[in-house]
Enzyme design. Structure first.
Site, PDB file in Angstrom:
ATOM      1  N   GLU A  38      55.353 -24.463 -27.901  1.00  0.00           N
ATOM      2  CA  GLU A  38      56.476 -24.584 -28.581  1.00  0.00           C
ATOM      3  C   GLU A  38      56.451 -24.049 -30.005  1.00  0.00           C
ATOM      4  O   GLU A  38      55.320 -24.269 -30.540  1.00  0.00           O
ATOM      5  CB  GLU A  38      56.738 -26.130 -28.859  1.00  0.00           C
ATOM      6  CG  GLU A  38      56.531 -26.743 -27.334  1.00  0.00           C
ATOM      7  CD  GLU A  38      56.228 -28.301 -27.529  1.00  0.00           C
ATOM      8  OE1 GLU A  38      56.871 -29.185 -27.921  1.00  0.00           O
ATOM      9  OE2 GLU A  38      55.259 -28.882 -26.663  1.00  0.00           O
ATOM     10  N   ARG A 264      41.417 -29.704 -22.490  1.00  0.00           N
ATOM     11  CA  ARG A 264      41.522 -29.032 -23.799  1.00  0.00           C
ATOM     12  C   ARG A 264      40.336 -28.774 -24.616  1.00  0.00           C
ATOM     13  O   ARG A 264      39.374 -29.468 -24.342  1.00  0.00           O
ATOM     14  CB  ARG A 264      42.598 -29.938 -24.650  1.00  0.00           C
ATOM     15  CG  ARG A 264      42.126 -31.090 -25.111  1.00  0.00           C
ATOM     16  CD  ARG A 264      43.248 -32.007 -25.743  1.00  0.00           C
ATOM     17  NE  ARG A 264      43.788 -31.414 -26.826  1.00  0.00           N
ATOM     18  CZ  ARG A 264      45.123 -31.077 -26.682  1.00  0.00           C
ATOM     19  NH1 ARG A 264      45.934 -31.017 -25.665  1.00  0.00           N
ATOM     20  NH2 ARG A 264      45.733 -30.507 -27.979  1.00  0.00           N
ATOM     21  N   LYS A 274      48.599 -30.723 -34.857  1.00  0.00           N
ATOM     22  CA  LYS A 274      49.445 -29.880 -35.803  1.00  0.00           C
ATOM     23  C   LYS A 274      49.832 -30.777 -36.892  1.00  0.00           C
ATOM     24  O   LYS A 274      50.114 -30.339 -37.889  1.00  0.00           O
ATOM     25  CB  LYS A 274      50.583 -29.416 -34.819  1.00  0.00           C
ATOM     26  CG  LYS A 274      50.757 -28.401 -33.967  1.00  0.00           C
ATOM     27  CD  LYS A 274      51.885 -28.183 -33.165  1.00  0.00           C
ATOM     28  CE  LYS A 274      51.533 -27.074 -32.128  1.00  0.00           C
ATOM     29  NZ  LYS A 274      52.893 -27.028 -31.230  1.00  0.00           N
TER      30      LYS A 274
HETATM   31  P1  ATP Z   1      52.548 -30.268 -29.249  1.00  0.00           P
HETATM   32  O1  ATP Z   1      51.808 -31.686 -29.768  1.00  0.00           O
HETATM   33  O2  ATP Z   1      53.376 -29.800 -30.314  1.00  0.00           O
HETATM   34  O3  ATP Z   1      52.962 -30.120 -27.875  1.00  0.00           O
HETATM   35  P2  ATP Z   1      50.597 -28.441 -28.789  1.00  0.00           P
HETATM   36  O4  ATP Z   1      49.344 -28.079 -29.345  1.00  0.00           O
HETATM   37  O5  ATP Z   1      50.531 -28.957 -27.278  1.00  0.00           O
HETATM   38  O6  ATP Z   1      51.241 -29.357 -29.587  1.00  0.00           O
HETATM   39  P3  ATP Z   1      51.978 -26.221 -27.348  1.00  0.00           P
HETATM   40  O7  ATP Z   1      52.838 -25.244 -28.367  1.00  0.00           O
HETATM   41  O8  ATP Z   1      52.830 -26.921 -26.638  1.00  0.00           O
HETATM   42  O9  ATP Z   1      51.266 -27.188 -28.539  1.00  0.00           O
HETATM   43  O10 ATP Z   1      50.978 -25.643 -26.986  1.00  0.00           O
HETATM   44  C1  ATP Z   1      50.800 -24.249 -26.068  1.00  0.00           C
HETATM   45  C2  ATP Z   1      49.790 -24.322 -24.926  1.00  0.00           C
HETATM   46  O11 ATP Z   1      48.675 -24.507 -25.462  1.00  0.00           O
HETATM   47  C3  ATP Z   1      49.928 -25.765 -24.081  1.00  0.00           C
HETATM   48  O12 ATP Z   1      50.039 -25.095 -22.857  1.00  0.00           O
HETATM   49  C4  ATP Z   1      48.817 -26.535 -24.542  1.00  0.00           C
HETATM   50  O13 ATP Z   1      48.266 -27.221 -23.499  1.00  0.00           O
HETATM   51  C5  ATP Z   1      47.725 -25.460 -24.894  1.00  0.00           C
HETATM   52  N1  ATP Z   1      47.071 -26.251 -25.970  1.00  0.00           N
HETATM   53  C6  ATP Z   1      47.216 -26.885 -26.999  1.00  0.00           C
HETATM   54  N2  ATP Z   1      46.132 -27.255 -27.645  1.00  0.00           N
HETATM   55  C7  ATP Z   1      45.010 -26.889 -26.817  1.00  0.00           C
HETATM   56  C8  ATP Z   1      43.526 -27.208 -26.898  1.00  0.00           C
HETATM   57  N3  ATP Z   1      43.101 -27.868 -27.896  1.00  0.00           N
HETATM   58  N4  ATP Z   1      43.064 -26.535 -25.978  1.00  0.00           N
HETATM   59  C9  ATP Z   1      43.430 -25.852 -25.014  1.00  0.00           C
HETATM   60  N5  ATP Z   1      44.827 -25.538 -24.729  1.00  0.00           N
HETATM   61  C10 ATP Z   1      45.690 -26.250 -25.689  1.00  0.00           C
HETATM   62 MG    MG Z   2      52.690 -29.015 -25.810  1.00  0.00          MG
END
Ligand code: ATP
Ligand code: MG
Length: 560
Positions: A38, A264, A274
């Site tokens: 996102e 994760r 974030k």
């Molecule tokens: P939000 O809370 O804004 O959704 P987010 O960190 O999930 O934050 P995204 O932009 O949705 O942000 O993340 C993109 C991809 O990265 C998603 O598929 C998410 O699952 C993955 N991702 C985010 N944080 C982690 C992490 N700590 N470890 C592994 N993958 C992650």
């Molecule tokens: Mg997300």
């Protein structure tokens, strides 16, 4: 707490096993994955794990990986984030080729599918407020309550939905919901919201829309439109999988992707939310998203971590399904391993004191040869100049040595790296007692650093820089931003765990002259000090600024 097993690259990733089987059984003839950020912030090291998984699987199985912006929330999204996310994925070494997509490019199709659900009696326009919807949702042990608007006619729903789109209603006054099951034990299936009204311009599609699909309504269908075979996400989406599948089952989608969840990345001494990263920036606790102490990819890049080291780290930690913590020292060790191999060596004195060699002829300069890498003769050598006055590190001198101190002391001898053996004969101080300079003598017979006139042995070796030729530079010694392994633990304010010594600025460091024209990209090992690289933002040819990327050894684990 620490994952250190060095499993074979293919052994510690359960997704490879699944894909292997899907290809062998003929379920898929090729694989398509996607990385779906996102665009509402900068990517961090957790995202790097997801990027390496998705692009790595596509690479290893001869498939392809899309970069898709899941841009369904214009209130929080910005072009700045889109640009930086693209840069970071490229920096990590991955290439989406032609396959750059935006969920917002599918808004028209998603709208038609929402109409389709209405026509099938599977979606309705809801007039209750957000608060009422939440109150009616029930709990894990109690079913929800059906909305009084749940049984509107198809015709009325179609008209209202059309009016929502055309901008007739204010933000928050209505939503479109799926009609699934208010008593489902899975809360995601209790008539989830599909569309909301939002009069806000969108960074990619401008002000074409007054309604926006919810993430859950966009994500799986976007996967289907793109022919994604394996839709890989983090474990918190596991409970959404039945909804993901409900949409695929109830819409005429062109393909049927399958969602898989992995654990994760959680890193010690780090926050990755974030919101918290944003707060660190806003409060000025760090200098920006790219502050070299930040776990963001722009921060890590600026600090001097290499993409190869980050990829090696992601490979080493593997991909599993149970939540675990990785010690940040595992990441730091990957950086050291990569740099140890490739980084040319150089000498830099961080906290200089002058040593005047009284028996060395004034004005004389000698050229000494210094190997650029102790194990790699093919990396060549460089000339370092030696003269009567040299800089040495304050930490390498003790007037009265403590036990086990083998460096310079009054009356004691030490070897200069690549040069002579010297001894200290005296200390000059100012009125306050601060050391102004040291005096000493060199042993002319010891130019090769090994031999002495009488065969005596000298134990310690220190680095040094010729005072007449040194270049002055600023050094930023970065350390962990937090001093607690889990600053993010629930309840407490993570800011109380900030490490007060996370950066030390040294402004009058002395470097050997060969570093005057150093390339910004070159990472050096400053002998006995650590790995350093020029700060790409602040370093200038007439005012060098170096960032410490990582220390030579893990001092944190040793302390514990
Ligand atoms: P939000 O809370 O804004 O959704 P987010 O960190 O999930 O934050 P995204 O932009 O949705 O942000 O993340 C993109 C991809 O990265 C998603 O598929 C998410 O699952 C993955 N991702 C985010 N944080 C982690 C992490 N700590 N470890 C592994 N993958 C992650
Ligand atoms: Mg997300």
């Amino acid at each position: 707490m620490t994952t250190t097993e060095q499993a074979a690259p293919t052994a510690n990733n359960f997704l490879r096993t699944i894909i292997d089987e899907d290809l062998k059984s003929g379920k898929h003839s090729g694989i398509v994955t996607r990385f779906p950020p996102e665009p509402n912030g900068y990517l961090h090291i957790g995202h790097a794990k997801s990027i390496c998984i998705n692009f790595g699987l596509a690479r290893d199985f001869g498939g392809r990986c899309h970069l898709r912006f899941d841009d369904t929330n214009p209130a929080k999204e910005e072009q700045e984030y889109i640009d930086s996310i693209k840069d970071s994925v490229r920096w990590l070494g991955f290439d989406w080729g032609e396959h750059l997509y935006y969920a917002s490019d599918y808004f028209e199709q998603l709208y038609k599918w929402a109409q389709y659900l209405i026509e099938q009696g599977k979606a309705y326009v809801e007039d209750l407020s957000g608060e009422e919807i939440r109150a009616h949702r029930g709990t894990l042990t109690e079913p929800g309550i059906e909305s009084p608007f749940r049984n509107r006619s198809v015709g009325e729903n179609l008209m209202l939905f059309q009016e929502m789109r055309s901008g007739k209603f204010p933000d928050g006054s209505r939503v479109l919901r799926a009609k699934i099951d208010m008593a489902s034990p899975n809360m995601s299936l209790r008539d989830p919201v599909l569309y909301r009204i939002l009069h806000a311009p969108h960074p990619h599609v401008g002000d074409a829309w007054k309604i926006y699909p919810m993430y859950d309504f966009a994500h799986g269908q976007s996967d289907a439109i793109e022919g994604i075979t394996h839709s890989i996400c983090t474990l918190e989406f596991e409970s959404h999988r039945p909804l993901y599948e409900w949409f695929l089952d109830n819409l005429p989608v062109p393909a049927r992707p399958r969602q898989y969840e992995f654990a994760r990345l959680n890193l010690t001494y780090t926050v990755m939310s974030k919101r918290k990263l944003q707060e660190l920036v806003k409060l000025g606790i760090v200098s920006g998203w790219d502050d070299p102490r930040m776990p963001t990819l722009v921060g890590i890049k600026r600090r001097g971590y290499t993409p190869a080291a980050v990829r090696a780290f992601c490979e080493q930690i593997g991909v599993g399904r149970s939540d675990s913590w990785i010690d940040v020292s595992v990441l730091e060790e990957c950086v050291r391993a990569d740099l140890n191999d490739a980084a040319p060596r150089a000498m830099a004195v961080l906290r200089p004191i002058k040593l005047v060699l009284d028996n060395y002829p004034a004005g004389q300069v000698e050229e000494l040869q210094a190997a650029n890498h102790p194990q790699k003769p093919e990396m060549g050598s460089r000339t370092v100049r030696f003269g009567r006055e040299i800089w040495i590190d304050a930490e390498d001198f003790m007037e009265v040595p403590s036990k086990g101190f083998f460096r310079l002391t009054v009356g004691g001898e030490v070897k200069l790296r690549f040069g002579y053996i010297v001894k200290c004969t005296g200390v000059v101080r100012d009125e306050q007692g601060t050391i102004l300079e040291l005096h000493g003598e060199y042993d002319p017979a010891s130019r090769d650093g090994i031999h002495t006139a009488d065969g005596r042995k000298v134990k310690g070796v220190i680095h040094w820089v010729s005072a007449a030729h040194a270049v002055t530079a600023e050094m930023r010694l970065f350390d962990r931003l937090f001093s607690d392994p889990n600053p993010d633990r629930g309840g407490a304010d993570y800011k109380q765990f900030l490490n007060p010594a996370s950066v030390e600025m040294l402004t009058s460091c002395k470097l050997e002259a060969s570093l005057a024209g150093a390339d910004v990209e070159t990472r050096y090992q400053f002998e006995r000090q650590g790995y350093f690289r020029q700060d790409p933002k602040d370093s200038q040819s007439d005012k060098l600024v170096f960032n410490r990327i990582v220390t030579l050894r893990d001092t944190w684990t040793a302390k514990k």
